[in-house]
Scaffold this active site. Structure first.
Site: not given
Length: 221
Positions: A65, A67, A188
């Site tokens: 999503d 920042y 990630h």
């Protein structure tokens, strides 16, 4: 009416009349009105798609999503405006690029437009967020919409590279025809997980090898 770049509007127009999207629009409008600030600015919600028309996409980098700090979100996953500090995940991406391809990234700051201009779609799974509340807009319906973005890319194009980092991004792999595209998966690049397999994944060189094998120009990372 949703304002969106023409090729994406054509591909996604069926979504705009579905109940989930009507509900999503109402919720997001309410969020901007009742819980400001919401990031990114409203005009940047679809910026990743607007700046990278569907026929021009060559590589997709999928984030989670936007920042959630002031001034950071600009509608492009992992990218921040010029003059902002480089976020930790992007620092790790740039470290992997230098290790992987043997030279620093062409991007000297945190603004990734030089990649976008080469056909790299910087898409987040969720396109808005409350200030200082990571993941606050997950579950509102954005994931259904971005699933369709990935599905349309998979169906309408061939020979794309999808970089899926972290569990939410990797779930999008179910939308991709792997006989037509290269799907690269890794943890990630966040400092919490980068050392569990993002570092050393060599996704940037592997993407270029795949593009070159198709007679296409590599990305200048």
């Amino acid at each position: 009416m949703v304002r969106l770049e023409a090729s994406w509007y054509t591909a996604l127009s069926a979504e705009f009349d579905k109940p989930y999207f009507t509900h999503l629009v109402a919720r997001i409008r309410s969020e901007y009105r009742e819980h400001p600030p919401i990031f990114p600015e409203g005009r940047y919600i679809f910026r990743a798609l607007d700046l990278c028309p569907l026929p021009q996409v060559r590589v997709v980098i999928l984030g989670q999503d936007p920042y959630h700090g002031p001034g950071q979100a600009e509608g492009l996953s992992f990218s921040v405006p010029r003059g902002m500090d480089i976020p930790p995940s992007l620092r790790n991406m740039k470290q992997e690029i230098e290790s992987d391809i043997g030279r620093p990234s062409i991007v000297l700051d945190g603004h990734l437009m030089p990649w976008v201009e080469q056909g790299v779609l910087l898409l987040n799974a969720t396109l808005t967020v409350r200030a200082h509340q990571a993941a606050s807009h997950q579950g509102l319906g954005w994931e259904t919409f971005t699933d369709e973005v990935i599905r349309q890319l998979s169906m309408r194009r061939s020979g794309l590279v999808f970089m899926l980092w972290g569990a939410p991004a990797r779930r999008k792999g179910a939308m991709i025809d792997r006989s037509r595209h290269l799907v690269l998966e890794a943890p990630h690049p966040s400092p919490l997980s980068a050392h569990r397999g993002f570092f050393g994944c060599r996704h940037f060189s592997r993407a270029n090898e795949y593009l070159i094998a198709q007679g296409l120009a590599p990305i200048n990372w």
